[in-house]
Write a protein that holds these residues in place. Structure first.
Motif, PDB file in Angstrom:
ATOM      1  N   ALA A  45      -7.355   2.926   8.010  1.00  0.00           N
ATOM      2  CA  ALA A  45      -6.387   3.960   8.396  1.00  0.00           C
ATOM      3  C   ALA A  45      -5.019   3.673   7.772  1.00  0.00           C
ATOM      4  O   ALA A  45      -4.346   4.586   7.290  1.00  0.00           O
ATOM      5  CB  ALA A  45      -6.282   4.049   9.914  1.00  0.00           C
ATOM      6  N   ALA A  46      -4.611   2.409   7.764  1.00  0.00           N
ATOM      7  CA  ALA A  46      -3.329   2.042   7.156  1.00  0.00           C
ATOM      8  C   ALA A  46      -3.367   2.298   5.644  1.00  0.00           C
ATOM      9  O   ALA A  46      -2.384   2.762   5.062  1.00  0.00           O
ATOM     10  CB  ALA A  46      -3.004   0.585   7.444  1.00  0.00           C
ATOM     11  N   ARG A  47      -4.499   2.028   5.013  1.00  0.00           N
ATOM     12  CA  ARG A  47      -4.631   2.271   3.575  1.00  0.00           C
ATOM     13  C   ARG A  47      -4.648   3.762   3.261  1.00  0.00           C
ATOM     14  O   ARG A  47      -4.101   4.206   2.262  1.00  0.00           O
ATOM     15  CB  ARG A  47      -5.867   1.560   3.025  1.00  0.00           C
ATOM     16  N   TYR A  48      -5.273   4.536   4.127  1.00  0.00           N
ATOM     17  CA  TYR A  48      -5.235   5.991   3.968  1.00  0.00           C
ATOM     18  C   TYR A  48      -3.778   6.473   4.047  1.00  0.00           C
ATOM     19  O   TYR A  48      -3.333   7.274   3.224  1.00  0.00           O
ATOM     20  CB  TYR A  48      -6.097   6.657   5.043  1.00  0.00           C
ATOM     21  N   ALA A  49      -3.046   5.963   5.032  1.00  0.00           N
ATOM     22  CA  ALA A  49      -1.627   6.328   5.165  1.00  0.00           C
ATOM     23  C   ALA A  49      -0.854   5.921   3.918  1.00  0.00           C
ATOM     24  O   ALA A  49       0.018   6.666   3.445  1.00  0.00           O
ATOM     25  CB  ALA A  49      -1.030   5.670   6.414  1.00  0.00           C
ATOM     26  N   ALA A  50      -1.165   4.752   3.348  1.00  0.00           N
ATOM     27  CA  ALA A  50      -0.472   4.279   2.146  1.00  0.00           C
ATOM     28  C   ALA A  50      -0.735   5.198   0.959  1.00  0.00           C
ATOM     29  O   ALA A  50       0.174   5.514   0.187  1.00  0.00           O
ATOM     30  CB  ALA A  50      -0.900   2.852   1.816  1.00  0.00           C
ATOM     31  N   LYS A  51      -1.971   5.644   0.823  1.00  0.00           N
ATOM     32  CA  LYS A  51      -2.310   6.535  -0.293  1.00  0.00           C
ATOM     33  C   LYS A  51      -1.630   7.888  -0.130  1.00  0.00           C
ATOM     34  O   LYS A  51      -1.122   8.463  -1.099  1.00  0.00           O
ATOM     35  CB  LYS A  51      -3.832   6.678  -0.399  1.00  0.00           C
ATOM     36  N   GLU A  52      -1.595   8.396   1.096  1.00  0.00           N
ATOM     37  CA  GLU A  52      -0.875   9.648   1.368  1.00  0.00           C
ATOM     38  C   GLU A  52       0.617   9.483   1.091  1.00  0.00           C
ATOM     39  O   GLU A  52       1.247  10.362   0.492  1.00  0.00           O
ATOM     40  CB  GLU A  52      -1.080  10.068   2.827  1.00  0.00           C
ATOM     41  N   ALA A  53       1.185   8.363   1.529  1.00  0.00           N
ATOM     42  CA  ALA A  53       2.613   8.122   1.297  1.00  0.00           C
ATOM     43  C   ALA A  53       2.916   8.009  -0.188  1.00  0.00           C
ATOM     44  O   ALA A  53       3.958   8.483  -0.655  1.00  0.00           O
ATOM     45  CB  ALA A  53       3.050   6.858   2.038  1.00  0.00           C
ATOM     46  N   LEU A  54       2.003   7.401  -0.961  1.00  0.00           N
ATOM     47  CA  LEU A  54       2.191   7.319  -2.410  1.00  0.00           C
ATOM     48  C   LEU A  54       2.222   8.710  -3.023  1.00  0.00           C
ATOM     49  O   LEU A  54       3.099   9.019  -3.839  1.00  0.00           O
ATOM     50  CB  LEU A  54       1.088   6.482  -3.061  1.00  0.00           C
ATOM     51  N   ILE A  55       1.292   9.557  -2.635  1.00  0.00           N
ATOM     52  CA  ILE A  55       1.247  10.924  -3.172  1.00  0.00           C
ATOM     53  C   ILE A  55       2.553  11.662  -2.840  1.00  0.00           C
ATOM     54  O   ILE A  55       3.104  12.373  -3.681  1.00  0.00           O
ATOM     55  CB  ILE A  55       0.006  11.671  -2.644  1.00  0.00           C
ATOM     56  N   LYS A  56       3.066  11.452  -1.648  1.00  0.00           N
ATOM     57  CA  LYS A  56       4.344  12.080  -1.276  1.00  0.00           C
ATOM     58  C   LYS A  56       5.486  11.526  -2.115  1.00  0.00           C
ATOM     59  O   LYS A  56       6.354  12.280  -2.563  1.00  0.00           O
ATOM     60  CB  LYS A  56       4.610  11.869   0.216  1.00  0.00           C
ATOM     61  N   ALA A  57       5.495  10.222  -2.354  1.00  0.00           N
ATOM     62  CA  ALA A  57       6.547   9.620  -3.177  1.00  0.00           C
ATOM     63  C   ALA A  57       6.479  10.116  -4.616  1.00  0.00           C
ATOM     64  O   ALA A  57       7.501  10.230  -5.287  1.00  0.00           O
ATOM     65  CB  ALA A  57       6.448   8.092  -3.137  1.00  0.00           C
TER      66      ALA A  57
END
Length: 137
Positions: free
Chosen positions: A43-55
């Protein structure tokens, strides 16, 4: 110079239910090494990938399985990018990605900061500062 910031929050129990309902998502979202991790880490890695796409300002050319979250010897998380995703990041002039992840109380969160060399040209969609001619400000 910071050119993008992304943050994401994931409800871990909801994430677990989604994965249980659709197990093939694991193959679509995570590298082989990541799939061995416990649900709260996924779940934390999913959040990280989503945050990367937003960045990055969007997902054009970005593929989930080309984004892997690895760890330095100290335990600090970092992105390991390959394929077209690595090319997209490099093509946008990004020279550094900073990642922080956490999980507690049924939530996982990630925060990403994308940096570029101030001398390089950064596409406007990444939030490059506007250049204001003298006397206008």
């Amino acid at each position: 110079m910071i050119v993008g910031i992304g943050v994401d929050l994931v409800d871990i129990p909801r994430f677990e239910r989604t994965i249980a309902r659709t197990p093939r998502l694991l193959e679509r979202l995570f590298s082989e090494a990541e799939r061995r991790l416990k649900p709260h880490s996924l779940a934390a890695r999913y959040a990280a990938k989503e945050a990367l796409i937003k960045a990055l300002g969007g997902s054009d050319g970005v593929h989930w399985t080309e984004i892997e979250i690895a760890s330095e010897a100290s335990g600090r998380p970092l992105f390991s990018l390959c394929g077209s995703t690595a090319a997209v990041v490099a093509g946008r002039g990004i020279t550094a990605l900073h990642l922080s992840m956490s999980h507690d109380a049924g939530l996982a969160t990630a925060y990403v900061v994308a940096e570029a060399d101030p001398a390089s040209e950064v596409p406007a969609q990444l939030g490059a500062p506007a250049i204001i001619p003298e006397g206008i400000a």
